[in-house]
Motif scaffolding. Structure first.
Motif, PDB file in Angstrom:
ATOM      1  N   PHE A 172      -5.480 -28.711  10.559  1.00 32.07           N
ATOM      2  CA  PHE A 172      -4.471 -28.513  11.607  1.00 32.07           C
ATOM      3  C   PHE A 172      -4.774 -29.355  12.846  1.00 32.07           C
ATOM      4  O   PHE A 172      -3.863 -29.767  13.555  1.00 32.07           O
ATOM      5  CB  PHE A 172      -4.398 -27.036  11.980  1.00 32.07           C
ATOM      6  CG  PHE A 172      -3.659 -26.193  10.962  1.00 32.07           C
ATOM      7  CD1 PHE A 172      -2.290 -26.029  11.041  1.00 32.07           C
ATOM      8  CD2 PHE A 172      -4.337 -25.590   9.923  1.00 32.07           C
ATOM      9  CE1 PHE A 172      -1.601 -25.268  10.114  1.00 32.07           C
ATOM     10  CE2 PHE A 172      -3.675 -24.822   8.978  1.00 32.07           C
ATOM     11  CZ  PHE A 172      -2.303 -24.666   9.072  1.00 32.07           C
ATOM     12  N   ASP A 173      -6.060 -29.606  13.089  1.00 31.22           N
ATOM     13  CA  ASP A 173      -6.437 -30.369  14.284  1.00 31.22           C
ATOM     14  C   ASP A 173      -6.275 -31.878  14.104  1.00 31.22           C
ATOM     15  O   ASP A 173      -6.361 -32.616  15.080  1.00 31.22           O
ATOM     16  CB  ASP A 173      -7.896 -30.076  14.661  1.00 31.22           C
ATOM     17  CG  ASP A 173      -8.106 -28.623  15.059  1.00 31.22           C
ATOM     18  OD1 ASP A 173      -7.131 -28.010  15.528  1.00 31.22           O
ATOM     19  OD2 ASP A 173      -9.222 -28.109  14.889  1.00 31.22           O
ATOM     20  N   ARG A 174      -6.053 -32.337  12.876  1.00 37.04           N
ATOM     21  CA  ARG A 174      -6.027 -33.780  12.607  1.00 37.04           C
ATOM     22  C   ARG A 174      -4.646 -34.309  12.207  1.00 37.04           C
ATOM     23  O   ARG A 174      -4.522 -35.485  11.852  1.00 37.04           O
ATOM     24  CB  ARG A 174      -7.032 -34.127  11.501  1.00 37.04           C
ATOM     25  CG  ARG A 174      -8.484 -33.849  11.871  1.00 37.04           C
ATOM     26  CD  ARG A 174      -9.405 -34.221  10.719  1.00 37.04           C
ATOM     27  NE  ARG A 174     -10.790 -33.873  10.962  1.00 37.04           N
ATOM     28  CZ  ARG A 174     -11.673 -34.635  11.592  1.00 37.04           C
ATOM     29  NH1 ARG A 174     -11.296 -35.808  12.043  1.00 37.04           N
ATOM     30  NH2 ARG A 174     -12.916 -34.232  11.757  1.00 37.04           N
ATOM     31  N   ILE A 175      -3.642 -33.476  12.245  1.00 41.27           N
ATOM     32  CA  ILE A 175      -2.303 -33.931  11.858  1.00 41.27           C
ATOM     33  C   ILE A 175      -1.844 -35.046  12.805  1.00 41.27           C
ATOM     34  O   ILE A 175      -1.899 -34.908  14.026  1.00 41.27           O
ATOM     35  CB  ILE A 175      -1.312 -32.754  11.883  1.00 41.27           C
ATOM     36  CG1 ILE A 175      -1.622 -31.787  10.725  1.00 41.27           C
ATOM     37  CG2 ILE A 175       0.130 -33.242  11.785  1.00 41.27           C
ATOM     38  CD1 ILE A 175      -0.759 -30.551  10.706  1.00 41.27           C
ATOM     39  N   HIS A 176      -1.387 -36.136  12.220  1.00 40.73           N
ATOM     40  CA  HIS A 176      -0.961 -37.311  12.974  1.00 40.73           C
ATOM     41  C   HIS A 176       0.455 -37.089  13.499  1.00 40.73           C
ATOM     42  O   HIS A 176       1.415 -36.937  12.725  1.00 40.73           O
ATOM     43  CB  HIS A 176      -1.010 -38.544  12.061  1.00 40.73           C
ATOM     44  CG  HIS A 176      -0.919 -39.841  12.785  1.00 40.73           C
ATOM     45  ND1 HIS A 176       0.270 -40.353  13.244  1.00 40.73           N
ATOM     46  CD2 HIS A 176      -1.875 -40.746  13.134  1.00 40.73           C
ATOM     47  CE1 HIS A 176       0.060 -41.515  13.826  1.00 40.73           C
ATOM     48  NE2 HIS A 176      -1.243 -41.774  13.780  1.00 40.73           N
ATOM     49  N   HIS A 177       0.624 -37.053  14.824  1.00 39.59           N
ATOM     50  CA  HIS A 177       1.908 -36.708  15.426  1.00 39.59           C
ATOM     51  C   HIS A 177       3.028 -37.659  15.027  1.00 39.59           C
ATOM     52  O   HIS A 177       4.123 -37.223  14.639  1.00 39.59           O
ATOM     53  CB  HIS A 177       1.783 -36.685  16.953  1.00 39.59           C
ATOM     54  CG  HIS A 177       0.977 -35.532  17.459  1.00 39.59           C
ATOM     55  ND1 HIS A 177       0.633 -35.393  18.791  1.00 39.59           N
ATOM     56  CD2 HIS A 177       0.459 -34.443  16.829  1.00 39.59           C
ATOM     57  CE1 HIS A 177      -0.054 -34.276  18.944  1.00 39.59           C
ATOM     58  NE2 HIS A 177      -0.186 -33.694  17.780  1.00 39.59           N
ATOM     59  N   ASP A 178       2.799 -38.943  15.145  1.00 33.92           N
ATOM     60  CA  ASP A 178       3.866 -39.909  14.875  1.00 33.92           C
ATOM     61  C   ASP A 178       4.310 -39.852  13.415  1.00 33.92           C
ATOM     62  O   ASP A 178       5.512 -39.932  13.120  1.00 33.92           O
ATOM     63  CB  ASP A 178       3.399 -41.328  15.227  1.00 33.92           C
ATOM     64  CG  ASP A 178       3.235 -41.514  16.728  1.00 33.92           C
ATOM     65  OD1 ASP A 178       3.799 -40.704  17.477  1.00 33.92           O
ATOM     66  OD2 ASP A 178       2.522 -42.462  17.137  1.00 33.92           O
ATOM     67  N   VAL A 201      -1.013 -26.638  16.616  1.00 27.60           N
ATOM     68  CA  VAL A 201      -1.748 -25.427  16.990  1.00 27.60           C
ATOM     69  C   VAL A 201      -1.690 -24.375  15.896  1.00 27.60           C
ATOM     70  O   VAL A 201      -0.602 -23.959  15.484  1.00 27.60           O
ATOM     71  CB  VAL A 201      -1.172 -24.846  18.297  1.00 27.60           C
ATOM     72  CG1 VAL A 201      -1.871 -23.528  18.647  1.00 27.60           C
ATOM     73  CG2 VAL A 201      -1.325 -25.841  19.421  1.00 27.60           C
ATOM     74  N   GLN A 202      -2.871 -23.946  15.438  1.00 23.33           N
ATOM     75  CA  GLN A 202      -2.923 -22.807  14.540  1.00 23.33           C
ATOM     76  C   GLN A 202      -2.598 -21.553  15.334  1.00 23.33           C
ATOM     77  O   GLN A 202      -3.236 -21.263  16.328  1.00 23.33           O
ATOM     78  CB  GLN A 202      -4.313 -22.664  13.921  1.00 23.33           C
ATOM     79  CG  GLN A 202      -4.569 -23.574  12.739  1.00 23.33           C
ATOM     80  CD  GLN A 202      -5.913 -23.277  12.099  1.00 23.33           C
ATOM     81  OE1 GLN A 202      -6.924 -23.851  12.475  1.00 23.33           O
ATOM     82  NE2 GLN A 202      -5.919 -22.404  11.123  1.00 23.33           N
ATOM     83  N   GLY A 203      -1.628 -20.815  14.876  1.00 24.44           N
ATOM     84  CA  GLY A 203      -1.240 -19.603  15.577  1.00 24.44           C
ATOM     85  C   GLY A 203       0.143 -19.689  16.193  1.00 24.44           C
ATOM     86  O   GLY A 203       0.677 -18.686  16.661  1.00 24.44           O
ATOM     87  N   SER A 204       0.753 -20.882  16.190  1.00 23.11           N
ATOM     88  CA  SER A 204       2.103 -21.009  16.741  1.00 23.11           C
ATOM     89  C   SER A 204       3.132 -20.815  15.623  1.00 23.11           C
ATOM     90  O   SER A 204       2.852 -21.094  14.456  1.00 23.11           O
ATOM     91  CB  SER A 204       2.288 -22.389  17.383  1.00 23.11           C
ATOM     92  OG  SER A 204       2.297 -23.403  16.401  1.00 23.11           O
ATOM     93  N   PRO A 205       4.339 -20.348  15.934  1.00 24.56           N
ATOM     94  CA  PRO A 205       5.339 -20.077  14.893  1.00 24.56           C
ATOM     95  C   PRO A 205       5.755 -21.299  14.088  1.00 24.56           C
ATOM     96  O   PRO A 205       6.110 -21.177  12.906  1.00 24.56           O
ATOM     97  CB  PRO A 205       6.534 -19.528  15.696  1.00 24.56           C
ATOM     98  CG  PRO A 205       5.940 -18.997  16.950  1.00 24.56           C
ATOM     99  CD  PRO A 205       4.792 -19.913  17.269  1.00 24.56           C
ATOM    100  N   LEU A 206       5.712 -22.483  14.704  1.00 22.67           N
ATOM    101  CA  LEU A 206       6.213 -23.686  14.038  1.00 22.67           C
ATOM    102  C   LEU A 206       5.155 -24.368  13.171  1.00 22.67           C
ATOM    103  O   LEU A 206       5.495 -25.109  12.236  1.00 22.67           O
ATOM    104  CB  LEU A 206       6.736 -24.663  15.096  1.00 22.67           C
ATOM    105  CG  LEU A 206       7.552 -25.859  14.627  1.00 22.67           C
ATOM    106  CD1 LEU A 206       8.772 -25.420  13.830  1.00 22.67           C
ATOM    107  CD2 LEU A 206       7.975 -26.705  15.823  1.00 22.67           C
ATOM    108  N   SER A 207       3.874 -24.131  13.444  1.00 20.66           N
ATOM    109  CA  SER A 207       2.809 -24.851  12.747  1.00 20.66           C
ATOM    110  C   SER A 207       2.822 -24.717  11.224  1.00 20.66           C
ATOM    111  O   SER A 207       2.600 -25.694  10.517  1.00 20.66           O
ATOM    112  CB  SER A 207       1.440 -24.425  13.296  1.00 20.66           C
ATOM    113  OG  SER A 207       1.248 -24.937  14.584  1.00 20.66           O
TER     114      SER A 207
END
Length: 437
Positions: free
Chosen positions: A154-160, A201-207
């Protein structure tokens, strides 16, 4: 509840997001999941107390593009077995409402495109279905497993890459911009705000939905290669017929993940092994059967010890209630096992821990001897046990103590300690197992 139908014009998703009815439905999802306040300290109950006002403000901010997601509040929880901590994030309630509404809008678009071999965070799918599917694959003649572990997924997902992937199905660029703002909202820890340039973010509704969108690319590649697999979130097992094939798949898929998906494979935790040596969602596939994994059993034993400490001030009934609160959920999940003796082992351990505590409460050998004889233990048998100079743990497993406090006694006491509005697990059999419900 406001009905969320599949949109016919996906270019107008943003207008749908700003609708009060949509935002209200998003709030209902947030309320159902409860959760603690974010960095602003506003709870779900406080937000609900002025719901119309808050939703109206949120609608106006979204439409005017003055809405700006707040940093998430960093929370760290220990991983099982003391292996470090897992970093979670708690968004504010307004941000959770926006994310939940986005999820409601995007899920009907992406859900039909996901692989049938993906089970995590999807409507109508569960861990049990994933484990059952894995067993069927093994029974079909593929006993070797490529067990992939993605390091800090979850911490390494590439945004673009993620936003580009969403853009393949969602042409409304305003939605893509909003997702970008959400991903880059930052993290607040110890009063300091840190920017987020990658990860979700782990814990958010969209993740959960975003994680499936990222890993759907892996699913498609595995299907293109004709590989049998089961995936639940970032826990992916690939099944093959031979060890040599497993090694080959491990090397090629690891390279694909790291070069194409820009993620990192944890080489230490990833493995190639027979299915009966691999843990998948707490279970192990043994031939054509399902067993609780050894580590899961050990963690349960440790949990029982934690719930029944020495020298506690709690009444026995209170301790039993604490055990019930944990064990009903634990056993309901692990009742998928084809080996009921594994559940009975945990139950027997609970009984022995409680018997040990009952012994300790007597304070002296004389008191214990009197207690045992009062409960129907023959004097000679009681004396042989009590005056043997054995410790309380050894005494808890003697015939004298088990006769004084048999399984039926625990059934009666636990029944009295159980709230009347709680239901028994569906596997419960009073003639065989303890009443722990």
């Amino acid at each position: 509840m406001y009905q969320l139908d599949l949109l016919t014009d996906e270019r107008r998703l943003f207008e749908e997001l700003c609708a009060i009815e949509r935002l209200r439905a998003g709030f209902l999802g947030v309320k159902k999941n409860k959760g603690s306040p974010g960095v602003d300290g506003v709870s779900v109950a406080e937000f609900e107390s002025r719901l119309d006002e808050e939703l109206g403000r949120l609608k106006a901010e979204l439409e005017s593009w003055t809405y700006k997601p707040s940093p998430v509040r960093r929370v760290e929880i220990p991983k099982p077995g003391g292996r470090g901590t897992r970093k979670l994030g708690v968004p504010t309630v307004p941000d959770r409402v926006v994310q939940a509404t986005l999820k409601h809008l995007l899920e009907p678009i992406f859900e039909p495109t996901f692989s049938a071999n993906s089970y995590g965070f999807r409507p109508g799918r569960s861990q049990h279905q994933a484990v059952t599917a894995a067993r069927e694959i093994v029974a079909g003649g593929k006993p070797y497993v490529v067990d992939l572990d993605l390091a800090q997924f979850f911490d390494r997902i590439h945004h673009d890459r993620l936003i580009a992937r969403v853009g393949e199905y969602v042409p409304d660029t305003r939605i893509l911009r909003l997702i970008g703002l959400t991903l880059r909202s930052g993290v607040m820890a110890d009063g300091l705000m840190s920017p987020t340039t990658e990860g979700t973010v782990q814990g958010s509704p969209l993740s959960p939905l975003l994680s499936n969108i990222v890993l759907d690319e892996l699913d498609r590649e595995l299907e293109r290669r004709g590989l049998a697999f089961c995936r639940f979130a970032d826990d992916c097992n690939i099944f093959v017929r031979t060890p040599k094939a497993a090694e080959r798949v491990m090397a090629s898929i690891s390279g694909y993940i790291e070069t194409r998906l820009k993620l990192v494979v944890n080489r230490e935790k990833s493995q190639v092994a027979r299915c009966d040596r691999v843990k998948f969602l707490g279970f192990t596939i043994v031939g054509e059967t399902i067993a609780i994994a050894h580590k899961a059993l050990q963690r349960a034993m440790d949990k029982v010890k934690e719930l029944t400490p020495r020298g506690t001030h709690l009444r026995l009934e209170d301790s039993i209630e604490r055990i019930n609160n944990w064990y009903v959920g634990w056993s309901s999940y692990f009742d998928l096992t084809n080996y009921p003796a594994q559940l009975r082992k945990i139950e027997a351990h609970i009984r022995r821990r409680l018997r040990s505590r009952l012994i300790d409460q007597q304070k002296s050998q004389r008191n214990l001897y009197r207690k045992l004889t009062k409960r129907g233990v023959p004097r000679r048998q009681a004396a042989a046990a009590v005056y043997s100079h054995r410790g309380r743990w050894a005494l808890s497993n003697t015939r004298a103590v088990t006769k004084a406090y048999p399984n039926d006694w625990f059934i009666a006491v636990m029944g009295q300690a159980t709230r009347s509005d709680r239901k028994l697990p569906h596997w419960f059999d009073v003639d065989r197992w303890i009443r722990l419900a």
